[in-house]
Each structure stands twice: as C-alpha cells, then as structure tokens.
Design an enzyme around this catalytic site. Structure first.
Site, mmCIF file in Angstrom:
data_model
loop_
_atom_site.group_PDB
_atom_site.id
_atom_site.type_symbol
_atom_site.label_atom_id
_atom_site.label_comp_id
_atom_site.label_asym_id
_atom_site.label_seq_id
_atom_site.Cartn_x
_atom_site.Cartn_y
_atom_site.Cartn_z
ATOM 1 N N LYS A 573 0.827 -1.216 0.000
ATOM 2 C CA LYS A 573 0.000 0.000 0.000
ATOM 3 C C LYS A 573 0.863 1.269 0.000
ATOM 4 O O LYS A 573 0.378 2.364 -0.202
ATOM 5 C CB LYS A 573 -0.940 0.001 1.209
ATOM 6 N N LYS A 682 -14.989 5.951 -0.525
ATOM 7 C CA LYS A 682 -15.532 6.730 0.596
ATOM 8 C C LYS A 682 -15.065 8.182 0.533
ATOM 9 O O LYS A 682 -15.849 9.109 0.752
ATOM 10 C CB LYS A 682 -15.105 6.111 1.938
#
Ligand code: 475
Length: 841
Positions: A573, A682
């Site tokens: 990530k 989101k």
C-alpha cells in the site's frame, strides 16, 4: 418439540405483540424503563454510559421486533436465501446506524435532550464492534447493510470473537498492541442459548461396507466443542426488513470445568478443557492480506463453518423439500477462502449423513457456493499442511482427496497427457509437507468465482487462476466491483453534506438510489451551492483538526490542504512512498527563501492504520512516520507549511470523522497489488479528490468521474513484472530525489537511522519489490500538480462536486444487485410499509 402456540390462543398473542415505538414520548418511556429496570439505576445515578445502554436497548428491542417479523415473513414466503460466510465483520458502532436506518434519529435526539443528554455524547459511548482487520471485513459489513436495505432474505454468519482487532497505541513512536475486550457491555447481541451445535474435531475414520455393499465412512472419537449462536439484528435503511448476523461462540461440551479433577486438587487441568474450547472464538487473527497457517485458525474456520452449515441444513430440512432443491433455496457466498471448508462439510453431510451418492451431492454443492477472491498477493493465499489437516479433520481430508481425484480425472480427459497442468492445478501441492491449496478447492467447489474490481478480476484470470479458466471456461469467472454503503459513509459520517444533497435532489432517495447524485452536476458551477459545499468541507476539517489536537496535541490549520492516507499499513500500500514524499517536501521547504515559501500550499499529511503485530517492516514505517512528524512539526522554518500527523488506532468510528475531512487522499499501491480498495470510494463520495495509481477500483473511479478529476501517477500493472526483473537482473538505479531523502534519514535527522535500515535497504539493496523508487518521481510531480490545483479553489470545488455526482456506481447496493443476479439468483422479498416505521427527511 412443537413450540408453536395453538390457533385458539394466538389472538391473545397478536393483541399483546410488542409495538415498536415511533414517538419521542414512547422512546423516552423505553429509555427510562430500561434505566430503572434493566440497568437497576435511576435519575440520580444515570451517567452517559447508562444513557447509552438504555437508548441502545430501546433500539435493540425495536430491531428485534422487526427482526422477528422479517424472519416470519421470509420463512412464510419460502423463497431463496443468501448466506454470507465471513470470518470478519467490521461493523463499527451500531446505535447511530440503527437510529438513522429506522429514521428515528431526530426523535432520539430530542428525547435524549429532554432526559438531559446530548446525542453525540451518547453515540460516543459505544465501543466499536471491530471483528475484522480491514477491507475484507468492512466490505462484509457494507454488504449486510445493503442486503437488508434492498430487502434480500440474507444472513451473515461469523465468529463472535471475545477480542476484536487490537487497539493500537503509539508509545515513543512505536506501535503497541492492547487487547480489545469489547463484550463488557454489548446491547446489540442476542444470545440464543437454545441454539447450540456440537462441533467435532480430531478422532478417526472407520470405513466399512453396509449390507447393500455401499461404502460407509464414520468419523468418530475426538473432541466435541459447543457452538452457541449470538444474533445481531441488521436493520435495513427505510424498510422494515431486519436481517440477521449470527455469530458463533465456543464452549466446552460439558459447559463446565471438571469437578472431579477440581476436588482431587488438580485445579489447573480441571479448567483446561474448558479453556481450550473457549480459545477457539477468543481472538481475531490480526493479519490483513497474510496467511500464517496456524492450527487454531483452522480450528476457528471449521468450528464456524460446521455450526453455520448445520444451522442452514436444519432450516432447509424443515421445508421437507428434495435435496436436489437445495441450491434453488440456498446460495452461500464465501468471503475469501476462509470458509472454503464449507464446501467439504456440505459434501460430507450429504454423503455421510444423508446417504446421497457422490455425484448427486457434488452437483448440489457446486451449485450452492460462490467464491470471492480479495487478493493476488501470494503470501495471502491460504494453504494448510496436510499432516495438520489429517490430525484435526481426518474425514474432511479424505473428501478433499476424493474431490481432487475426480477433478484431476476431468482435467486429464480435457488435456490428455499434460502432466505439468495436473501438478499445477492439483488441490494438493506436492511439497514437503504437502499442502492443501484452499483457493483451488474453492474454485473447484463453486459455480462462480469473482474478483472485486475489473483489473483484479482480469488479473486473477491471467495469473493465479489461469489454468482454471482453461479448464472451466471463462464464464465461471466474473467481476463484481466493490461498493460502500452510502448510509454509513455519507449520511451517517457526513450529515451536513447528506442534508445539502437531499435539499437539492428531492429528499433522501439518493441514499437508496445513488445514481440520483447525478442531479448534482447542474450545481457544479452554482455559486451559492459551491459556497455551502465548501463550508461543509471546511466544517468537517475543523472537526478533524479538533480531534487531531485532542489526540496528538498538534495544532493544524484547517485551511491547509488535508492529505490523508488511512488504511492497514502494508508495503504494497506504500505508506513508505508517502512519508518519503513528505521528507522530500521538507527538504524543499528548508532549501527555500522565506519569499519562496509564501507561494507554497500549506499541507497537513495525515496517516492512520494498524500494522500486523508480527509485521516488522510495517511497524518500521509507523515508527518513521512518527519520528518524521516529531521533527517537522516543531521546525520553525516550516510552521504551517507542513504538518505530519499519525492518528492512533484507526478504526471504523474514526474513519467516520476522518473521511469527510480530506481534500486529497492517497491510494498509491504498486499497480496490480490492491484488489480494489474501498476507502478510495468513501473519500470521493465525501467530496475529496484522490491521488492514486492505476490500480484496483481507482481505474473505474477514473472512468466514472473523469480523468480531470483524479491525480493518477506511476507505472502500470503490465510493466511491473519487467521492472522487477530489471531490478534483480539488470541495473537498478535509484531515483536521485529519493537518494536525497535516504541521505537525510541516514544522517539521523529522524532519530537513529539504524532503526530504518531495513526499510531503506529493501528499496536500495533488495530489489525494491514494490517499485517505490520507480514511481517516486512521478509521485512527486503529481503532488506538485495537486498543490497547484488546490490554489484554484473555484475549480477544485467544481471538481469535487462533479466527482460526487458521478459516484453512484460505487454504492454497495449496485454491488449486491449484481451478486443477486449473476451469482446467487435470488430476488428481494418486497415488504409493505408496516406500522411503526418512521421516515425522516
Ligand atoms: C483488499 N484480508 C482490498 C478488500 O474486497 C479490497 C486476507 C487473509 C487473511 C486475513 N485478511 C485478509 C484481505 O485479503 C483483504 O482485506 N483484502 C482486501 O479486500 C475488499 O478492497 O483491495 O486488499
């Protein structure tokens, strides 16, 4: 035993059936009743904890009433049901969600106020239900919300861990793990002491032929553990449908410690059996995207799968249908390979217990299951050692060998003579020791396999499951791009934005049909609207700034650009890329004259996320972020131009504060590694832009919102393999700006550089597997574009409005409808509005 009340007495039941409250007065009455009876307190000792408890119990009672009706309705309709098997459900808090979903938050707010409490304080009393690690667990929670909101007859099945994901504390810049004991008081669960299932482990298998010459296998001996059901009601949004999440808790078969041993003075071993049994549901494994192959984990998996299947099969048998109708009545979705044993367990039930032939049983099994893959990372693909399996689940191992034999025979027929193929696709890996490859078992035992974003679904077909596409054909493999529930991630987390959208689109309808957001496009250049839009973002940043101040002591200026990366810490990530970029920015600022500095866009770099306790490199990244923050945040040359924040203990309830406050958020995984990502969705839905790689759902987000509204950078997935090859076998030249960053780290500018040697070394000396150096330049340049773009606030705001307007696709409702149609073949069970359902706008 027949427990149903006879006809003549049913009128009395109907007359006195619980009526869910609707009015403020009735709500207050319930709260006071719970305080004074259930909690045995009074107005003289009712603190916020007690008020939270009472308000929650009032809502829980209400949900249970609707839950009961939903279950009756679904049983009566006798239509197909979905069972979503997930070892993780990252639910977060329930009270706020329940109030909003049943449309009674304003009623509760006024009621609580009349009783002397502020609703925000009461909501904040709740401990997160954190039975998950990250993306996979939160996805399961969003799916439950969507399935209930869309009126699908659907249950979630999971484990009732006593300890959820650990609580993270940062001590001297290091992560420290603290156990998360969350069950002290949990009003949201409903123990079902009458629903108890025996689960068997160990023992052996006896085989013989019966009178008719049929082969019989009996799994006997071993040890029995009891599974008790705990039900958690899942309210749909603006519908009476209240589905069920059933979590299993383990207990020793005797339920008690051994009194004999206790009396004879053997205190320790008298409780040992009990403790060993209770250990099964004691703790969530804290690894995200990693498989460690521990026996207790396999025990958890079988315990949960066996109890769930027993429950599902029992319910089916009550309908007295033919076994062949099982897949017409039941769809079971496997959330990753963790519940793959369900395939074997159903086959075992059908052949060993119910006497079906193998082929008949296998047709039923494969038509029942669907398997969702969430990762291509090799270290996350589950494998179990055969000896371990043999010991714990001897009969299941035999069945797996049989499944494999029939499967390999079919492969042999299709590809005669291709021995390499047989070795590659065998469910049993011929290693030392042999291993059971769970993903292969899941593919062979399901009728559909899906990835979670387009790129990811393509990648699994061309890489890890390539041979299986040849064997089963491409139609078995499909894509369902992930989604998020707009109820929690917009309406609950960002009430003001939700209200503004409602005022422009004719009410809260967009929360059930997210494509309605499209109507916002016409306001993208509307001055008044943009002003309100920007005010809301600013207010959300102020809220986060306050939280940052209270949790870290650092003051940040809410007018700065808020740059956020919150997610599990993982090399793939690339939080390291982000922090190296921050150090680069620091170097740039230091080298500038005061006049030059005035032209800069002030930035707050915010990080959050947990590292798996055994993941040393991830912990090192956290340490570096904290040390860099400690230096930069107090450097007078820098001031407000740059602040670096690490937010402790990132979880769902914190995400609800963090997500609405971003200007830009980072989704910067090495291309091809992040299956989908869901926080990207989101953040955009909350009016933030994103900087990201061409990975996972970023690609589809770009397609939907337009490439002018996203900052993409970095190498593409198709180039990763070659780059890695060059690193290892060609020449590996480091990016020159990154070298300067490393030089600063090595000068001990952020504390003893020795602590970060493994991190810098993994990039400089050990192949840079995640392409940090390759992507660094592109990342820095793109961040500079972000700074420039942010200066033009008018244009920036327009981009964020257009982006939100185009996010309809990423509702988990769309996602669930796709599963229902392509994989489950189930229909919603429509409901008429019943009494008691409030609807607030
Ligand atoms: C992906 N967890 C995200 C998300 O689909 C994706 C695996 C093994 C053991 C324990 N936990 C795991 C995961 O693999 C996981 O969380 N995967 C994530 O699933 C939902 O959006 O890209 O990394």
């Amino acid at each position: 035993v027949e427990a149903s009340i006879p006809e003549p007495q049913r009128d009395a039941w109907k007359k006195f059936q619980a009526k869910p409250f609707v009015s403020k007065d009735d709500f207050e009455k319930e709260v006071v009743r719970h305080v004074e009876t259930t909690l045995a307190r009074s107005m003289f000792n009712c603190d916020e904890t007690a008020a939270y408890a009472a308000a929650s119990l009032a809502f829980r009672d209400r949900l249970i009433t609707e839950w009961n009706r939903t279950q009756q309705r679904q049983t009566f309709a006798d239509t197909k049901r979905v069972y979503y098997l997930s070892l993780e459900f990252l639910m977060g808090r329930a009270l706020d969600n329940a109030m909003l979903n049943v449309g009674l938050k304003n009623v509760a707010k006024e009621g609580l106020s009349e009783l002397g409490f502020r609703i925000e304080d009461i909501i904040n009393q709740e401990h997160d239900a954190a039975l998950g690690n990250g993306g996979l667990g939160r996805l399961a929670a969003c799916f439950l919300d969507s399935m209930a909101s869309l009126n699908f007859p659907a249950w979630g099945y999971g484990l009732r861990y006593k300890y959820g994901i650990f609580k993270q504390e940062i001590v001297d810049g290091y992560q420290v793990e603290v156990p998360d004991y969350w069950l002290d008081f949990n009003p949201w669960e409903f123990p079902r002491h009458d629903i108890v299932v025996d689960v068997q482990f160990y023992g052996g298998v006896r085989k013989y032929q019966d009178e008719d010459g049929k082969n019989v296998a009996v799994w006997e001996g071993g040890e029995i553990v009891k599974a008790t059901a705990y039900d958690v009601p899942i309210p749909g949004f603006n519908t009476p449908t209240t589905n069920n999440m059933r979590l299993w808790s383990s207990k020793a078969a005797s339920g008690e410690f051994d009194f004999q041993k206790f009396n004879s003075g053997d205190y320790e071993s008298s409780v040992a059996d009990q403790q060993r049994a209770e250990t099964i549901s004691a703790v969530l494994y804290p690894n995200d995207n990693l498989d460690r192959g521990k026996e207790l984990r396999l025990k958890q998996q079988y315990f949960w799968v066996a109890a769930s299947l027993y429950d599902i099969v029992r319910r089916f048998k009550k309908s007295k249908r033919a076994w062949s109708e099982f897949p017409d009545q039941i769809a079971i979705q496997l959330n990753d390979t963790h519940p793959t044993l369900a395939i074997v367990e159903l086959q075992r039930i059908l052949i060993d217990m119910e006497g079906l032939d193998w082929d008949e049983a296998w047709t039923i099994v494969t038509n029942t299951f669907g398997y969702t893959n969430h990762t291509v990372l090799p270290e996350a693909l589950e494998k179990w050692s055969v000896p371990l399996f043999q010991n714990l689940l001897p009969r299941h191992l035999q069945i797996i060998y049989d499944i494999n034999m029939f499967f390999l025979q079919s492969v042999e027929r299709k590809f005669p003579g291709d021995r390499d193929m047989l070795g590659r696709v065998s469910i049993i890996e011929e290693s030392q020791p042999k291993m059971v490859r769970m993903a292969y078992l899941a593919i062979v035992g399901s009728h559909k396999v899906n990835g979670v974003a387009e790129l990811h679904s393509d990648l699994i077909k061309t890489t890890i499951f390539r041979d299986f596409v040849k064997i089963f054909g491409p139609d078995k493999f499909t894509n369902v791009t992930n989604g998020i529930t707009p109820r929690r991630w917009l309406h609950q987390a960002n009430p003001r934005l939700s209200e503004l959208i409602a005022s422009k689109t004719g009410g809260l309808g967009f929360l059930k049909d997210l494509n309605i957001l499209n109507e916002l496009e016409k306001f993208a250049d509307d001055k008044e609207f943009k002003k309100e839009w920007a005010e809301i973002k600013y207010a959300n940043k102020v809220r986060l700034a306050k939280y940052i101040k209270s949790s870290t002591g650092v003051t940040v200026n809410p007018s700065s650009l808020f740059d956020i990366q919150v997610k599990r810490i993982h090399e793939y990530k690339r939080q390291q890329l982000n922090i190296f970029g921050v150090i680069h920015r620091y170097l740039t600022i230091k080298a500038m004259t005061p006049n030059e500095r005035k032209k800069l866009t002030p930035r707050v770099s915010i990080f959050g996320g947990k590292a798996a306790p055994g993941y040393w490199m991830a912990k090192t990244i956290i340490h570096l972020i904290n040390n860099v923050g400690a230096v930069i945040n107090k450097d007078p040359d820098v001031g407000d131009l740059l602040k670096v924040i690490f937010l402790e203990d990132y979880n769902v309830s914190k995400a609800e504060i963090i997500t609405p406050a971003s200007d830009i958020s980072e989704h910067i995984s090495t291309a091809g590694t992040e299956a989908s990502g869901t926080s990207n969705m989101k953040f955009v839905l909350n009016g933030g832009l994103i900087i990201g790689t061409c990975d996972g759902a970023n690609i589809e987000i770009t397609r939907e919102i337009g490439e002018n509204n996203i900052f993409l950078f970095g190498n593409l997935a198709e180039d990763v393999e070659d780059l890695r090859h060059t690193h290892n076998y060609g020449s590996h030249t480091m990016d020159t700006d990154l070298v300067k960053v490393f030089d600063l780290i090595k000068s001990n500018a952020f504390g003893d550089a020795g602590a970060f040697g493994a991190l810098t070394g993994s990039i400089e000396d050990h192949g840079d597997y995640y392409l940090v150096s390759d992507d660094f330049h592109s990342y820095i340049e793109t961040q500079a574009l972000v700074d420039e773009a942010y200066k033009d606030q008018e244009e920036w705001i327009t981009k964020t409005i257009l982006s939100v307007a185009r996010m309809g696709f990423f509702s988990s409702d769309r996602c669930i409808n796709e599963y229902a149609e392509m994989i489950w073949n189930v229909e919603p069970l429509p409901v008429e509005k019943e009494n008691g359902l409030g609807k607030e706008e």
